[in-house]
Design an enzyme around this catalytic site. Sequence first.
Site, mmCIF file in Angstrom:
data_model
loop_
_atom_site.group_PDB
_atom_site.id
_atom_site.type_symbol
_atom_site.label_atom_id
_atom_site.label_comp_id
_atom_site.label_asym_id
_atom_site.label_seq_id
_atom_site.Cartn_x
_atom_site.Cartn_y
_atom_site.Cartn_z
ATOM 1 N N ASP A 1 -1.534 22.359 79.504
ATOM 2 C CA ASP A 1 -0.645 22.679 80.622
ATOM 3 C C ASP A 1 0.805 22.346 80.275
ATOM 4 O O ASP A 1 1.728 23.085 80.631
ATOM 5 C CB ASP A 1 -1.046 21.906 81.876
ATOM 6 C CG ASP A 1 -2.431 22.264 82.392
ATOM 7 O OD1 ASP A 1 -2.914 23.372 82.099
ATOM 8 O OD2 ASP A 1 -3.032 21.424 83.080
ATOM 9 N N ASP B 1 -8.475 18.030 83.147
ATOM 10 C CA ASP B 1 -7.144 17.481 83.389
ATOM 11 C C ASP B 1 -7.249 15.965 83.429
ATOM 12 O O ASP B 1 -8.264 15.421 83.889
ATOM 13 C CB ASP B 1 -6.580 18.001 84.714
ATOM 14 C CG ASP B 1 -6.200 19.465 84.666
ATOM 15 O OD1 ASP B 1 -5.783 19.940 83.595
ATOM 16 O OD2 ASP B 1 -6.310 20.136 85.704
#
Length: 164
Positions: free
Chosen positions: A137, A119
């Site tokens: 995501d 991330d």
Amino acid sequence: MPAPRITPWLILAAVLIGLDQASKWFVLARLLPGETVYVAPFWNWVLTFNEGAAFSFLSDAGGWQRWFFTVLAFAISAWIVVTLRRHADDFRLSLSLSLILAGALGNVVDRIRFGAVVDFIQWHAAGFYWPAFNVADSAITIGAVLLALEQLRPQRDRAAKENT
């Protein structure tokens, strides 16, 4: 009647997986874990590794979650492909499912390679920081919102017809 064409939807998913992986490669080559780079007053780049699911759910579960989420993503992906085959001509449904498919598989690549999802996008405002996320995501989130809106659409259409 010719069979619905699933190929464009799978190509879209593959392109999005490629963009997700390219963005992660770029960040991995330039940032150290935990390093933060200011982009804008509401946006940073920050390299994190999420061993869990959304919002780091089960991130401290001891390792079994890596394989659980990998198997779950493959199962959902298989269901999506079957559903796409049946509904490839339904643009809204197929678009939403393709986005979810791309996001699920983009994150699976990370789980297999690194044991965690990479991330790096961090949004914040007034001292509140949204958990870091990535392109995969984003695809899952947009796909899920579109899917929810698609599921509500027939009810709206029926209600409009009844009111006329």
